[in-house]
Design a protein around this motif. Structure first.
Motif, mmCIF file in Angstrom:
data_model
loop_
_atom_site.group_PDB
_atom_site.id
_atom_site.type_symbol
_atom_site.label_atom_id
_atom_site.label_comp_id
_atom_site.label_asym_id
_atom_site.label_seq_id
_atom_site.Cartn_x
_atom_site.Cartn_y
_atom_site.Cartn_z
ATOM 1 N N LEU A 41 10.239 -6.151 38.007
ATOM 2 C CA LEU A 41 11.509 -5.984 38.714
ATOM 3 C C LEU A 41 12.162 -4.632 38.419
ATOM 4 C CD1 LEU A 41 12.987 -7.909 40.652
ATOM 5 C CD2 LEU A 41 14.478 -8.541 38.757
ATOM 6 N N HIS A 175 18.438 -0.639 38.432
ATOM 7 C CA HIS A 175 17.909 -1.839 39.077
ATOM 8 C C HIS A 175 18.852 -3.022 38.901
ATOM 9 C CE1 HIS A 175 13.925 0.079 39.641
ATOM 10 N NE2 HIS A 175 14.236 0.692 38.511
ATOM 11 N N GLU A 178 18.908 -6.100 41.782
ATOM 12 C CA GLU A 178 17.799 -7.039 41.752
ATOM 13 C C GLU A 178 17.898 -7.987 40.557
ATOM 14 O OE1 GLU A 178 17.574 -3.835 42.124
ATOM 15 O OE2 GLU A 178 16.299 -3.332 43.840
ATOM 16 N N LEU A 244 20.169 -6.867 49.714
ATOM 17 C CA LEU A 244 19.275 -5.936 49.038
ATOM 18 C C LEU A 244 18.390 -5.224 50.051
ATOM 19 C CD1 LEU A 244 18.120 -8.117 46.007
ATOM 20 C CD2 LEU A 244 19.762 -6.247 45.959
ATOM 21 N N ILE A 249 12.760 -10.404 48.856
ATOM 22 C CA ILE A 249 13.453 -11.301 47.922
ATOM 23 C C ILE A 249 14.047 -12.493 48.669
ATOM 24 C CG2 ILE A 249 15.393 -11.496 46.321
ATOM 25 C CD1 ILE A 249 14.850 -8.728 45.371
ATOM 26 N N VAL A 297 8.001 -9.168 44.455
ATOM 27 C CA VAL A 297 9.155 -8.358 44.867
ATOM 28 C C VAL A 297 8.737 -6.929 45.164
ATOM 29 C CG1 VAL A 297 11.381 -7.430 44.151
ATOM 30 C CG2 VAL A 297 10.795 -9.808 43.635
#
Length: 297
Positions: A41, A175, A178, A244, A249, A297
């Motif tokens: 991720l 990040h 996420e 996002l 996702i 992802v």
């Protein structure tokens, strides 16, 4: 009901009891989740074996994971310390403190783990140390005050579960969105699981004056709350995921609705401790499946 420490306890019994006390399986899941999150991720390089090696050798990530494990283990210790009498009713075979490890030693280990977790966080940066300090305080507050209050104890456990991912978002700010989606997923699944566990443990909790939701409201009304939480959980998750840039996702969590739907179906017909124990384990499996979806992802 009194618990007497055996006169002679072997080192093996102490070691086995200690690993059970700190829930080594749960700690292993934390380690796996944090490294897995970092690789899939929060990756900053293409997927490769050399990237895996770089992450395994990443000093600050190791310190973050170790600090999280120590704080979590400390939380399990202090929770069992306050819950000896309740556990003697609900799960007598699993009681460790007072049987294999003396109460004062349990408190000392708890304090050492807490201090170590905060200091290790400080070696990374101040923000990480602050997150660990907040986790330590919340764990103490939960074990000492909130655990016996309806809903608030469940909510605190769910927040603390989210901390294990949020600390990564703090250190890897590129990040954050996420990680926040998955932290939200972990929060709701944990909250649902904690309420289900309360339904499983009604007998012992009621005997020792705990004011959990199933005791105050009854099983039927508590189930209705869980149904509502599941609906809120699904709605919030899709709102966050849809915003996002990575559309995958949203599709991933759409597939996750199948195990969540099965959980809801089984909850409708659950009425015995064994039924709720099954649902509690099902929540763990859903959590694991959720973490594994990071691969896509």
């Amino acid at each position: 009901m009194m618990l007497r420490t055996p006169r002679k306890v072997t080192y093996l019994q102490v070691l086995t009891g200690f690993t059970r006390l700190i829930r080594w399986q749960n700690l292993a899941i934390i380690v796996f989740t944090q490294y897995f999150t970092r690789y899939f991720l929060i990756r900053d390089k293409p997927l490769s074996f050399s990237h895996i090696l770089d992450i395994l050798l990443e000093k600050n990530l190791f310190l973050i994971v170790l600090a999280t494990v120590l704080v979590a283990a400390s939380g399990y210790i202090i929770n069992d310390y306050y819950d000896i009498k309740i556990d003697l009713v609900n799960k007598p075979e699993r009681v460790v403190i007072g049987r294999y490890i003396k109460r004062r030693w349990a408190l000392l280990i708890h304090q050492i783990f807490n201090a170590s977790g905060i200091l290790l966080g400080l070696l990374v940066d101040r923000k990480t140390a602050f997150v660990n300090l907040c986790a330590v305080f919340c764990l103490w507050l939960y074990a000492n005050k909130l655990k016996r209050l309806a809903f608030w104890g469940n909510l605190m456990v769910a927040i603390l579960t989210g901390f294990s991912l949020l600390v990564l978002a703090v250190y890897y700010p590129g990040h954050q969105r996420e990680v926040w989606v998955y932290a939200t997923f972990s929060f709701f699944i944990t909250l649902i699981r904690e309420i289900i566990k309360d339904m499983e443990d009604v007998k012992g909790d009621e005997r020792h004056g705990c004011r959990t939701l199933p005791i105050i409201w009854g099983i039927a009304r508590t189930k209705n709350l869980v149904y509502g939480l599941i609906a809120i959980f699904i709605s919030i998750l899709f709102i966050l995921a849809s915003q996002l840039p990575n559309e995958r996702i949203a599709y991933i969590f759409l597939l996750m609705m199948f195990p969540v739907g099965f959980l809801t179906y089984k909850l409708v017909y659950a009425d015995k401790p064994n039924d709720f124990a099954f649902l509690s384990n099902a929540c763990k499996i859903i959590m694991l499946i959720g973490v594994l979806t990071m691969i896509a992802v």
